[in-house]
Motif scaffolding. Sequence first.
Motif, PDB file in Angstrom:
ATOM      1  N   ILE A 436       0.795  -1.189  -0.019  1.00  0.00           N
ATOM      2  CA  ILE A 436       0.029   0.122  -0.090  1.00  0.00           C
ATOM      3  C   ILE A 436       0.907   1.289  -0.226  1.00  0.00           C
ATOM      4  O   ILE A 436       0.405   2.284  -0.666  1.00  0.00           O
ATOM      5  N   THR A 437       2.078   1.228   0.890  1.00  0.00           N
ATOM      6  CA  THR A 437       2.989   2.452   0.730  1.00  0.00           C
ATOM      7  C   THR A 437       3.379   2.633  -0.645  1.00  0.00           C
ATOM      8  O   THR A 437       3.102   3.808  -1.046  1.00  0.00           O
ATOM      9  N   LEU A 440       0.656   3.904  -2.819  1.00  0.00           N
ATOM     10  CA  LEU A 440       0.213   5.383  -2.506  1.00  0.00           C
ATOM     11  C   LEU A 440       1.039   6.529  -2.962  1.00  0.00           C
ATOM     12  O   LEU A 440       0.857   7.232  -3.479  1.00  0.00           O
ATOM     13  N   LEU A 660      -3.161   0.769  -6.506  1.00  0.00           N
ATOM     14  CA  LEU A 660      -3.716   0.812  -5.160  1.00  0.00           C
ATOM     15  C   LEU A 660      -4.927  -0.207  -4.878  1.00  0.00           C
ATOM     16  O   LEU A 660      -4.883  -0.826  -3.810  1.00  0.00           O
ATOM     17  N   GLY A 663      -2.926  -3.472  -3.947  1.00  0.00           N
ATOM     18  CA  GLY A 663      -2.464  -3.195  -2.628  1.00  0.00           C
ATOM     19  C   GLY A 663      -3.614  -3.548  -1.435  1.00  0.00           C
ATOM     20  O   GLY A 663      -3.195  -4.004  -0.309  1.00  0.00           O
ATOM     21  N   PHE A 664      -4.821  -2.919  -1.874  1.00  0.00           N
ATOM     22  CA  PHE A 664      -5.896  -3.466  -0.720  1.00  0.00           C
ATOM     23  C   PHE A 664      -6.111  -4.899  -0.766  1.00  0.00           C
ATOM     24  O   PHE A 664      -6.355  -5.516   0.152  1.00  0.00           O
ATOM     25  N   TRP A 667      -3.599  -6.204   1.332  1.00  0.00           N
ATOM     26  CA  TRP A 667      -3.819  -5.760   2.637  1.00  0.00           C
ATOM     27  C   TRP A 667      -4.921  -6.416   3.403  1.00  0.00           C
ATOM     28  O   TRP A 667      -4.837  -7.365   4.591  1.00  0.00           O
ATOM     29  N   LEU A 707      -1.786   2.209   9.524  1.00  0.00           N
ATOM     30  CA  LEU A 707      -2.342   2.966   8.377  1.00  0.00           C
ATOM     31  C   LEU A 707      -1.774   4.526   8.416  1.00  0.00           C
ATOM     32  O   LEU A 707      -1.268   4.961   7.242  1.00  0.00           O
ATOM     33  N   ALA A 754      -7.399   5.163   1.169  1.00  0.00           N
ATOM     34  CA  ALA A 754      -6.477   4.166   1.955  1.00  0.00           C
ATOM     35  C   ALA A 754      -6.898   4.104   3.315  1.00  0.00           C
ATOM     36  O   ALA A 754      -6.814   2.922   3.618  1.00  0.00           O
ATOM     37  N   GLY A 758      -8.503   0.563   4.384  1.00  0.00           N
ATOM     38  CA  GLY A 758      -7.731  -0.167   5.088  1.00  0.00           C
ATOM     39  C   GLY A 758      -8.477  -0.360   6.470  1.00  0.00           C
ATOM     40  O   GLY A 758      -8.308  -1.697   6.920  1.00  0.00           O
TER      41      GLY A 758
END
Length: 782
Positions: A436-437, A440, A660, A663-664, A667, A707, A754, A758
């Motif tokens: 996620i970093t 983003l 993104l 990334g979710f 997560w 987060l 995010a 998250g």
Amino acid sequence: MMAGLWFRWILGEWRQHRALMLWLVLGLVNAGALLSAIEVLNRAARASFAQSSEQTQDSRPWRIQASISGHHIPHALWLSLRRAGIDTEPMLEGRALLTEGDWLRLRNAGNTLLAHHNEWTMLTDRALAERRGWVAGQQLQLSDGTRLPPITLVEGLGPFLLMDLAPLAQVLDSDDKLTYLTLPALTEVDKAHVLNLLPPELSLVTQDNPAQKGLLAALNLNLSALSVLAFAVALLLAFHAFERLLLKRRRAHRVMQQLGITRREYLWVILTEWSVLALLCGAIGSAVGVALAKQLAPGLGDTLVNLYGMRSGLQVNWSVVQALEISVLLWGSMVLMGAWTLWRPQGRWARWSLPLCVLVTLLLWQNATQAWQALLVCALTVLCILLVAPQLMAWVQRGLAALSLRLLPEQAATLLWAASDQERQRQHLSLAAMAITLALAMAVSTRVMVGSFEVALVDHLNQRLFADYYIGGQEKTLRSWLGKLNSLPDEVYVETIGSRHGSVNDYPVRIVVHEATEQPWPFTHFKASTPDWWTAMGEGGCIVNEPLALQLGLALDARIPIQSGQRTLSCRLVAIQYDYGNPGGQVTMQRDLVEAGLGHVPLEGVAITTPDSPDWVRDRLTELGIPDGAIRPQGALRELALTLFSRTFVITNALASLTLLVGFVSWLASVASASRLWRHDHGVLLSIGVTPGQLLWARVWQVFALLLAILLIGMVGGQILGYQLLSLVNPLSFGWTMAVHPLSGGWWSYLVMALTGGLVLAIWPTYRELKTAPATMMAMES
């Protein structure tokens, strides 16, 4: 026999860890799809350019063109060259306005006759017709009431509509004039003969556009960089499952060693398993990527056609070779992930890796002179972010824990447990946090880049769109209207617009002219200028745009030789103006100086300016007989420019959003996996009197703290990458610079998305686990 045993063992491992295998396959497919989609579009753009180049350069590398825009080559010259035995092809190109206000790109098919059964026809690309809602046999109507020949649909024609020369000349009102002539490879004798036949306003040039080549290369390079970053984010999703699978097999590996199976045999089995996975995921990922590319291809194709002059559409197709390439990349990625898992750097190397990465990045940043070096700086910056992120996350979480204890003393017990436990939870969620970093950072950097572009473009339009109305049309028609416009009141300022084709040191340029006035032109937007620039303009001074100055290394007060046709003019460089979005070179001078040195400059348009832009001006233009289709208000041109601008970055925005989303997914997988490890601890805490609500609050606080650290690192990293894209990559790739606006682009929405997404994805599996009875939780292994 052994192969069957190994096969059954592998299948048993897959069934036992089916959830992890699912996440591994999902991560690999996502990585392959994101990389495949952009690379397919990149190849389609290169193929389109190569196809156009092959059609115009390889078989017919020469072109006779006028130094002024429009149709100025007489049929007589074409016929003279044909009689001399030179295979000359006549070309007529132009635009026509439909009744609904859309412009068509029209050209003829050279010496090929398109008429069928003595009936004119118009060839149209099938994909273009589908997007516009046209059907075969339809006759499009122009703004002046003229109907075009019936449409015939063909595949792969591109953005141009093809007609025969005779009906096209009537549509474009070109009389017996052509736009340019194409010629085959010429001997020195034939070349000399051609040059002897050319009048001063015509020139023989090669069909080569270095600006378009450079722009396409830069576009390919930048899209490839973004796709590689998206590939890396998706691999983090796969790495989470991959690492756990390898760790779970360590016990089985030890047992096999005790049974006499060598390390080499076990490694061969593992590599075979990875090869099968890579082939499977590569095929699926490439197919998904091609489907995604087909959705994005029309937007990218329109951008290449409208902004950068590409002459062919994009053809997106799936191929076995492309699927194998993705499979090889996935196999290599799994090998690297396995090596990293088994031999991860520790000790002194781990401590020195970050300072070394930062030092190399800074050194290369200061000395980058090519686009690939600039993108390497961005890649090293991403690596530095990955190296520094774990420690920064720990600091932010500790700081937030101390702050929370001061603000919420009544929750001290729960917070103390949550803070002491957060180190272990961060390790469980580290890969998803990294994904996620990175996503983003990519989203923020691209939004900063797009936002800075938009701010610069609006400022640029405010300078360049100086008039209230712009009138376009053929030169003969414009001159007839210009006589009528002289009857307007004195408060209405009428400015003519014209240009010629030329070159500066063999680099193609457009020579733009404006009328000499007492006051400086209001549409100039300078990067640099001499103090006496306006006075010098009347004494042979000129203005060049930033891409030309960067390409040729031009400085103020330099003497610039301008060739146009068979004439040469020298001017003094007195100013360099910003020219965002224009990859080609441009020189601006006063009309009388250019016409005295190079010859006639045709009238391409008329600009109408009034002090307060009253409504009666538009009515008066209509009364003078100027059709509405020829009148473009400033607002309409601004809207068109911003629309084309938004098309330019459609792929960038789509790729950032997709990354993104991946990334979710990572997560969610990490939180769901970590929640199973929480069961034993939750059972113990619930049995000693901690309520489910307190546990849920503690877990939400842990996730919120993590987060928040992710958002902070992603935002700072994205700002650094955005600055690099604008101040380093952009000038070296596209040839123009602009100010960086860190708060532009609306990147805040990604942070809110995010944080909200998250938290929601973390609360759901935690809430589900807390519904289990404490005794059941305690019976499970930690």
